[in-house]
Design an enzyme around this catalytic site. Sequence first.
Site, PDB file in Angstrom:
ATOM      1  N   GLU B 141       5.523 -11.220  20.286  1.00 12.54           N
ATOM      2  CA  GLU B 141       6.044 -11.870  21.282  1.00 12.54           C
ATOM      3  C   GLU B 141       7.550 -12.060  21.111  1.00 12.54           C
ATOM      4  O   GLU B 141       8.367 -12.180  19.707  1.00 12.54           O
ATOM      5  CB  GLU B 141       5.897 -13.328  22.079  1.00 12.54           C
ATOM      6  CG  GLU B 141       4.438 -12.007  22.477  1.00 12.54           C
ATOM      7  CD  GLU B 141       3.666 -13.783  23.239  1.00 12.54           C
ATOM      8  OE1 GLU B 141       3.855 -14.564  23.194  1.00 12.54           O
ATOM      9  OE2 GLU B 141       2.478 -13.404  23.368  1.00 12.54           O
ATOM     10  N   ALA B 144       7.665 -15.082  18.665  1.00  4.96           N
ATOM     11  CA  ALA B 144       6.416 -15.198  17.451  1.00  4.96           C
ATOM     12  C   ALA B 144       6.264 -13.393  17.394  1.00  4.96           C
ATOM     13  O   ALA B 144       5.664 -12.659  17.786  1.00  4.96           O
ATOM     14  CB  ALA B 144       4.811 -15.350  18.392  1.00  4.96           C
ATOM     15  N   GLY B 145       7.518 -13.656  16.034  1.00  5.45           N
ATOM     16  CA  GLY B 145       7.287 -12.584  15.012  1.00  5.45           C
ATOM     17  C   GLY B 145       6.809 -12.121  14.569  1.00  5.45           C
ATOM     18  O   GLY B 145       5.262 -11.910  14.258  1.00  5.45           O
ATOM     19  N   SER B 146       6.577 -12.685  13.537  1.00  3.27           N
ATOM     20  CA  SER B 146       5.160 -13.068  12.342  1.00  3.27           C
ATOM     21  C   SER B 146       4.039 -13.691  12.477  1.00  3.27           C
ATOM     22  O   SER B 146       3.233 -13.063  11.948  1.00  3.27           O
ATOM     23  CB  SER B 146       5.930 -12.755  11.319  1.00  3.27           C
ATOM     24  OG  SER B 146       6.980 -11.447  10.344  1.00  3.27           O
ATOM     25  N   HIS B 299      24.304  11.927 -16.387  1.00  2.00           N
ATOM     26  CA  HIS B 299      22.591  11.100 -17.535  1.00  2.00           C
ATOM     27  C   HIS B 299      22.118  10.039 -16.857  1.00  2.00           C
ATOM     28  O   HIS B 299      21.220   9.870 -15.858  1.00  2.00           O
ATOM     29  CB  HIS B 299      22.857  10.386 -18.855  1.00  2.00           C
ATOM     30  CG  HIS B 299      23.448  11.504 -19.731  1.00  2.00           C
ATOM     31  ND1 HIS B 299      22.750  11.752 -20.468  1.00  2.00           N
ATOM     32  CD2 HIS B 299      24.605  12.019 -20.518  1.00  2.00           C
ATOM     33  CE1 HIS B 299      22.727  12.614 -21.398  1.00  2.00           C
ATOM     34  NE2 HIS B 299      24.694  12.089 -21.343  1.00  2.00           N
ATOM     35  N   GLU B 382       4.947  -3.541  10.885  1.00  5.30           N
ATOM     36  CA  GLU B 382       3.354  -4.202  10.465  1.00  5.30           C
ATOM     37  C   GLU B 382       3.101  -5.491   9.403  1.00  5.30           C
ATOM     38  O   GLU B 382       2.995  -5.316   8.505  1.00  5.30           O
ATOM     39  CB  GLU B 382       3.049  -3.225   9.451  1.00  5.30           C
ATOM     40  CG  GLU B 382       2.661  -1.974  10.772  1.00  5.30           C
ATOM     41  CD  GLU B 382       1.665  -1.512  11.396  1.00  5.30           C
ATOM     42  OE1 GLU B 382       1.313  -2.275  12.693  1.00  5.30           O
ATOM     43  OE2 GLU B 382       0.221  -2.977  11.316  1.00  5.30           O
TER      44      GLU B 382
END
Lengths: 373, 404
Positions: B141, B144-146, B299, B382
């Site tokens: 939301e 409220a993410g994580s 290199h 996720e």
Amino acid sequence: MISFLPTDEERAFVEVAGEFARNRLRESARDAEKARTPSDDVVSAAHDLGLLSLELPESLAGAELPLVSQVQVLEALAFGDLGIVQGMPGLCDSASVMRLLPHPERLELADGAAQRVPWIHVEPGEVAVIVERSGFRLEGVAFPRRSALGADQLLVSFLAPGGEAIVAWLDRTAAEWSEDAGDVRLGLLAAHIGRIGFEGTIVRPEDVLLRGDEAEQVIAGAKARVAVLEAAKCVGVMRASLEYTIEYTSQRKAFGQEIPKFQGVSFTVADMAIETEAARNLVWQAAHAVDSRGAEAMQDASRALAYALRSARFVTNQGVQMLGGAGYLQEYPVEKWMRDAQAQAVLYGKEMEWFERAGSRALGLAEKEGVLV
Amino acid sequence: MIDFELSPQQKQVRDMVHWFAEHEMRPISLLADKEERVPDEWLRKVNRMGITLSMSNFGGDAGKKEDDAPRKEPRERQANRLGVIAAEELAWGDPAIALSLPGPGLGGPPVMSTGTPEQKERFLGIFTREEPRWGAYALTEPGAGSDVSGIRTSAKKVDGGYVLNGHKVYITNGGRASWVVAFATVDPSLGRAGHRAFVVEKGTPGFTCTRVAHKMGLRASETAELVFEDCFVPIDNLLGGEAHYENRAGSSGFRVAMSTFDSTRPIVAAMAVGIARAAYEYTLEFVKQEYPRGQRVRHDVLAKLGEMDAKIHAARLLTWEAAWKADLGQPNAKEAAMCKAHAGRISLEVCADCLEIMGPIGLDGHLVEKLYRDVKVFDIFEGTNQIQHLIVARRLYEPHGLRL
């Protein structure tokens, strides 16, 4: 079938090694560092447990374990103390050469498995090789190597003028060389690190074990094995640092709370854990690959070693950092692990070179896995 | 026994999916990115072929705890391992298109693990039809993410069901989905214990898709905002039924939401590995062609390539480990977080280094530029990298009696 599950036998062996590492190696680590060698009773206890001859072929009274089993045991031992493990007789790089020799039984180890035999694979520009009527003459000083001090026998490999690869076995009774402990202070102080001086050392025809393609194959195969075994030891010291750091920080309070509650600490420790797990998986995968494909799995082996060396430096450094000032003091073990890991990286590293060679192989530039690659 | 060779079945899945990725996905990859959509005709075609990023097919049963009924199958389950192997190949083809493949998507695992037999039949049955269908998973939301325990979408009990009110964001396939597993709370003061999971069907009055977001990458994938306005959901759509929430200790709805991640994080990590590998292989070819015979490759370029190879392998093995644990039915939350954190980070590093090696030419119509934009979100969705670190750290300190 992807699986990360050790066999019951492996687990049992690791348990024995782990207990020995915790009780004997960890306990005597500082003394061994001061004495610059593991104590005789630790060595003989390791010998009795069969921990010194994991890589040696059966014909030399070795256990001839597959790499995938050995890496677990070595990780467990290095968890006790990497410095002592690197100073143990038997666990020398030359064991991997002996493992691959067509007729290892022809060798006579001065004192069975409890013998330090360095493997001097001459790098370009390191030691001059001159053809003599009666074989080869070596002139020059080899770079510092583990197990070099006090060795009565040497495995040397080099490219003869003209490009032929040679593997030879030198014995003090017939060949002459000098040794120099130098001024090594960084880490792995119990590992018998030293330079070998060749001053007209003669390699007689009867000292030559292998030459040509056969020699090249053995050298390449042994390099892959050494890479995996050394990477496994890195994982052990990483685990030691990680576990100690978790233990210490979970008790340590600052600003009124346990410090892992600050994410600067807990996230760093999580990174240490992720790197340790990642390195271990690469080591296991490489061990599995070398067991089944030998030197052809050099890409897997060098990937595991390069990654493990980098991770070991990162993890052990963060271990010191997380302990703060205490980490810098020798009353705590983490500073030693940091020095040991860095010394390990210097002895086996040139991490960027490992990566460079991997890149060359991926591009198909390194067509031949020659002895110099 | 420690083993890293693919079984014949695993090889078969890898080869089949790789073929599909190379021959069906790659050709439309840049176009789909440009047009911000996957062609309908293409979707119908792959639906007929039965290709899906279906979590219920490939994984979806991680997170089961050891105290679940012991298994007696003679054969080891390998659904999660097959899942990560397939996901890597699909993302190698194109991650945005992979996420758009018809199927239940992230909605699959909660329906599989919590749904009643009727619900499984009703909601998963539609994916066998001829027309492409999608499922979706609506948890996040705006406020409220994580911290998903802080969701505010409300579920008010009424006669015959619940009334939902709230706002969901970042919902993959949320606009086109036939149904969405939506998480809501019956009482925010109950915290996690108040969470409920509903299957809300498309066309339900009060349930609308208000916006499809424009993004830095994964442009061909549909990322929607959903709104519930006095949206009545019948009791039959409460996942697991009322009894499920009464009989189990407190935080069941939250556990449903969280256990999904134990099976999907390795999938997401595998996709990140696939993207990194795609960028690496593309750059390898580029270097081969840009440096004609005889000219030395610098290199630092060689070393970078070797380093990328190591990072990609490390991330893949962490992912396999998490999936392997899930197949054994062991708790894998720490491993799932580790692989997600590692793969999320290194995949961006690899794509950035590839662009660096290619130089300005890489900006112009090359796959690597798109992969760089695509891959960034794999370190975010996720569960962000920070959340993964928090999960790992919690597990590390738990045995020492410290709660983070």
